[in-house]
Structure formats: structure tokens, C-alpha cells
Scaffold this active site. Structure first.
Site, PDB file in Angstrom:
ATOM      1  CB  VAL A   1      -6.771  -4.559   6.708  1.00 56.01           C
ATOM      2  CG1 VAL A   1      -8.027  -4.139   5.969  1.00 56.01           C
ATOM      3  CG2 VAL A   1      -5.616  -4.752   5.737  1.00 56.01           C
TER       4      VAL A   1
ATOM      5  CG  ASP B   1      -1.016   0.880   0.667  1.00 56.92           C
ATOM      6  OD1 ASP B   1      -1.953   1.279  -0.043  1.00 56.92           O
ATOM      7  OD2 ASP B   1      -0.688   1.460   1.713  1.00 56.92           O
TER       8      ASP B   1
HETATM    9  P1  IMP Z   1       3.567  -0.234   0.020  1.00 55.71           P
HETATM   10  O1  IMP Z   1       5.070  -0.068  -0.012  1.00 55.71           O
HETATM   11  O2  IMP Z   1       2.854   1.085   0.180  1.00 55.71           O
HETATM   12  O3  IMP Z   1       2.999  -1.078  -1.078  1.00 55.71           O
HETATM   13  O4  IMP Z   1       3.213  -0.894   1.394  1.00 55.71           O
HETATM   14  C1  IMP Z   1       3.550  -2.164   1.708  1.00 55.71           C
HETATM   15  C2  IMP Z   1       3.737  -2.298   3.185  1.00 55.71           C
HETATM   16  O5  IMP Z   1       3.009  -1.319   3.931  1.00 55.71           O
HETATM   17  C3  IMP Z   1       3.191  -3.621   3.575  1.00 55.71           C
HETATM   18  O6  IMP Z   1       4.198  -4.604   3.555  1.00 55.71           O
HETATM   19  C4  IMP Z   1       2.653  -3.363   4.953  1.00 55.71           C
HETATM   20  O7  IMP Z   1       3.662  -3.595   5.901  1.00 55.71           O
HETATM   21  C5  IMP Z   1       2.302  -1.905   4.992  1.00 55.71           C
HETATM   22  N1  IMP Z   1       0.853  -1.691   4.803  1.00 55.71           N
HETATM   23  C6  IMP Z   1       0.233  -1.128   3.741  1.00 55.71           C
HETATM   24  N2  IMP Z   1      -1.108  -1.090   3.908  1.00 55.71           N
HETATM   25  C7  IMP Z   1      -1.342  -1.648   5.121  1.00 55.71           C
HETATM   26  C8  IMP Z   1      -2.555  -1.918   5.869  1.00 55.71           C
HETATM   27  O8  IMP Z   1      -3.702  -1.659   5.461  1.00 55.71           O
HETATM   28  N3  IMP Z   1      -2.361  -2.496   7.081  1.00 55.71           N
HETATM   29  C9  IMP Z   1      -1.151  -2.832   7.589  1.00 55.71           C
HETATM   30  N4  IMP Z   1       0.000  -2.607   6.915  1.00 55.71           N
HETATM   31  C10 IMP Z   1      -0.100  -2.013   5.697  1.00 55.71           C
END
Ligand code: IMP
Ligand code: MG
Length: 178
Positions: free
Chosen positions: A153, A103
């Protein structure tokens, strides 16, 4: 649980098909007879991880690392926190990090950096989902299951307030639930 869903984004059949393709892509990259450790980022990647490793024919070690998620539907408030560090020695190993979703990239950036500090032979990452609108250019996943829109999601390991991980597909919840 199913009645909380507004829309299925990726069906069970699509998941199974793509994960077997990913297995072939991954298997083609790793030399036989070199140590490989597959690292699952808990808790979101458990379902993807368990299906993916069974598509891989080579010998592998398994490692676990726990990184906190945020409580709700937004990642903006706080960054990832390391709750439990990697439980195995990966010195001299190829490491393949497996996560549910790329994300903002902060989780993967943190875990990639920690692995690189451990004298590993290589570090790569496989994510089931990638939000293309957000994923920053400096955080790379070599293997990506599906690119999706920037919407929250659940299912197939992904949660909302630690619920819905056991849905067999990837879906969007009804707006009144967020
Ligand atoms: P990042 O550090 O922002 O890349 O986010 C990664 C973590 O955020 C993932 O391992 C998920 O646990 C959580 N995450 C990000 N987007 C979503 C989503 O749309 N649904 C559920 N969990 C999410
Ligand atoms: Mg997570």
C-alpha cells in the site's frame, strides 16, 4: 497521481476518525507529569505522526530516528538499516515509537531494542497499519490503527520508490506500476 491508484483501502475520513480514537487510547495509558517522548521513524511515519500528536493533550518531547526502507515493493531482500540514530536523550522517559506499518516486524524490533538499551521507563509502539498475515508474534505494537491484508500500500506517508507519500488516503497502485 490519483490515476495511478487501483483501489482506495482506507479513506481520509476513516483515517481521521481512527486516529482520534487512537489518541484517546494513548492518552489513557500515560500518567500525567511523567516525561513522554514520542519517536517518529522517518520517513514513512511523518504524516501519521503529525496527525497523531495533535490528538494528544499531554506535554511531550519529540524524537526522530531514521531507518532505511527498501527501494521497492518487497521487504525480503534486506533488513532495516539505521541511517540516523535517535536525536534526543530519553533516559527516564516513557517512549512511544510511532511507525507507519508493521510488516515483517524487523524495523520495529530493531528500534524497540535500541530504546530499551537507553534506560527508559517504558517502551511502547503505535503503528498505523499492521499486516496480520506477516507480523511475527514477538514484535508487538500496543496501539494499532488498522489491520490490513498482505498487499503493498501507499499514501498517508507510505511510499513506493519514495513517491505517493502525500496521498491523503491509503491505497493500492495499479499492478503495472510495481
Ligand atoms: P518491516 O520492517 O518489514 O516491518 O517493515 C516496516 C517498513 O517497511 C515500514 O516502515 C515501511 O517503510 C515499509 N513497508 C512495509 N510494507 C509496506 C507497504 O505495504 N507499503 C509501503 N511501505 C511498506
Ligand atoms: Mg518506512
Amino acid at each position: 497521481m490519483e490515476r495511478d491508484i487501483a483501489r482506495v483501502i482506507i479513506t481520509q475520513e476513516q483515517l481521521a476518525h481512527r486516529i482520534s480514537e487512537l489518541g484517546a487510547e494513548i492518552a489513557a495509558v500515560y500518567p500525567p507529569n511523567e516525561d513522554l517522548t514520542m519517536v517518529t521513524i522517518l520517513s514513512g511515519s511523518i504524516v501519521f505522526f503529525s496527525d497523531l500528536i495533535r490528538q494528544l493533550p499531554m506535554k511531550m518531547h519529540i524524537g526522530l530516528i531514521t531507518v532505511s526502507s527498501y527501494g521497492g515493493a518487497t521487504t525480503e531482500s534486506r533488513g532495516p538499516q539505521l541511517l540516523d540514530d535517535l536525536n534526543v536523550d530519553v533516559t527516564g522517559h516513557h517512549v512511544l515509537i510511532v511507525d507507519d506499518i508493521l510488516d515483517t516486524g524487523r524495523t520495529l524490533r530493531m528500534v524497540r531494542n535500541r530504546m530499551a538499551d537507553r534506560g527508559v521507563r517504558s517502551v511502547r509502539a503505535a503503528v498505523l497499519l499492521r499486516k496480520t498475515a506477516k507480523a511475527p508474534a514477538d514484535v508487538h505494537a500496543e496501539f494499532v490503527g488498522f489491520d490490513i491484508e498482505d498487499e503493498f500500500v501507499v499514501g498517508y506517508g507510505l511510499d513506493y520508490n519514495n513517491l505517493y507519500r502525500n496521498l491523503p488516503h491509503v491505497a493500492v497502485l495499479k499492478p503495472e506500476l510495481y
